[in-house]
Every structure is written in structure tokens, then in C-alpha cells.
Write a protein that holds these residues in place. Structure first.
Motif, PDB file in Angstrom:
ATOM      1  N   ALA A 174     -47.290 -75.393  13.602  1.00  0.00           N
ATOM      2  CA  ALA A 174     -46.011 -75.553  14.036  1.00  0.00           C
ATOM      3  C   ALA A 174     -45.891 -76.456  15.180  1.00  0.00           C
ATOM      4  N   SER A 175     -44.542 -77.078  15.117  1.00  0.00           N
ATOM      5  CA  SER A 175     -44.214 -78.192  16.178  1.00  0.00           C
ATOM      6  C   SER A 175     -44.193 -77.632  17.609  1.00  0.00           C
ATOM      7  N   ASP A 176     -44.695 -78.785  18.550  1.00  0.00           N
ATOM      8  CA  ASP A 176     -44.904 -78.445  19.809  1.00  0.00           C
ATOM      9  C   ASP A 176     -43.477 -77.859  20.406  1.00  0.00           C
ATOM     10  N   GLU A 177     -42.506 -78.624  19.991  1.00  0.00           N
ATOM     11  CA  GLU A 177     -40.949 -78.118  20.147  1.00  0.00           C
ATOM     12  C   GLU A 177     -40.679 -76.914  19.819  1.00  0.00           C
ATOM     13  N   MET A 178     -41.142 -76.208  18.630  1.00  0.00           N
ATOM     14  CA  MET A 178     -40.854 -75.057  18.094  1.00  0.00           C
ATOM     15  C   MET A 178     -41.386 -74.108  19.224  1.00  0.00           C
ATOM     16  N   ILE A 179     -42.802 -74.560  19.440  1.00  0.00           N
ATOM     17  CA  ILE A 179     -43.603 -73.481  20.433  1.00  0.00           C
ATOM     18  C   ILE A 179     -42.825 -73.205  21.577  1.00  0.00           C
ATOM     19  N   ARG A 180     -42.426 -74.523  22.050  1.00  0.00           N
ATOM     20  CA  ARG A 180     -42.049 -74.512  23.462  1.00  0.00           C
ATOM     21  C   ARG A 180     -40.550 -73.823  23.571  1.00  0.00           C
ATOM     22  N   ALA A 181     -39.662 -73.947  22.490  1.00  0.00           N
ATOM     23  CA  ALA A 181     -38.501 -73.201  22.294  1.00  0.00           C
ATOM     24  C   ALA A 181     -38.982 -71.608  22.432  1.00  0.00           C
ATOM     25  N   ARG A 182     -39.849 -71.321  21.260  1.00  0.00           N
ATOM     26  CA  ARG A 182     -40.124 -69.807  21.330  1.00  0.00           C
ATOM     27  C   ARG A 182     -40.724 -69.268  22.665  1.00  0.00           C
ATOM     28  N   ASP A 183     -41.687 -70.074  23.283  1.00  0.00           N
ATOM     29  CA  ASP A 183     -42.085 -69.615  24.627  1.00  0.00           C
ATOM     30  C   ASP A 183     -40.750 -69.443  25.703  1.00  0.00           C
ATOM     31  N   ASP A 184     -40.148 -70.388  25.726  1.00  0.00           N
ATOM     32  CA  ASP A 184     -38.977 -70.434  26.809  1.00  0.00           C
ATOM     33  C   ASP A 184     -37.989 -69.071  26.286  1.00  0.00           C
TER      34      ASP A 184
END
Length: 90
Positions: A35-45
């Protein structure tokens, strides 16, 4: 924590007309980099989570051995689910 990342879904959750169809074996993300870092960051946010904090909290969980047959694709053979109409007795 590593998992096998496989689960049977009894319907396709991304379709508007669920729950139709046969159960499907589906995969999840199981390794870093899938999973891309961007996808993980968006999910976390979106969910108010911290992946790095969860990773740290789970760091002491021992890695299990892989059960024989769990990674069927490595052998080139797998189980297939299908719908089949059959007679039955009561």
C-alpha cells in the motif's frame, strides 16, 4: 504483525447490488510497500489512526510459522469455489 491476508467475502462489498454471487477468496495487504504511503496516510487521517503507533505497539508479537498449504499459489494449484445445483433429501 503478519497475517495470511486471505478471507472469504460472502459478497462483493464494492458493488451496489450486493449481496449476490458466490463467496470469493480475497487478499489483503500483508507486507510493507504493498500500500502506498499516501494511501496509508489518507486512511490514518480519515479514521484518526496512527499506523506507526500500532506497528510499535505490536512489535513484541512473535512471527508465526506459515501453515502448510496456506500459500497455495506457490504450488500452482488452488481450491476453486463454485455454485452448483444439486438434489437433496430431507
Amino acid at each position: 504483525m503478519t497475517t495470511y491476508g486471505k478471507t472469504f467475502h460472502t459478497w462483493q462489498y464494492d458493488r451496489d447490488d450486493f449481496p449476490y454471487g458466490i463467496p470469493q477468496l480475497m487478499m489483503g495487504f500483508t507486507e510493507d510497500g504493498q500500500a502506498s504511503d499516501e494511501m496509508i496516510r489518507a486512511r490514518d487521517d480519515r479514521l484518526g489512526l496512527s499506523t506507526s503507533r500500532k506497528r510499535e505497539n505490536r512489535s513484541d508479537i512473535p512471527m508465526p510459522d506459515v501453515a502448510p498449504g496456506a500459500n497455495a499459489w506457490e504450488s500452482g494449484r488452488t481450491v476453486q469455489t463454485r455454485i452448483e445445483e444439486i438434489d437433496f433429501r430431507r
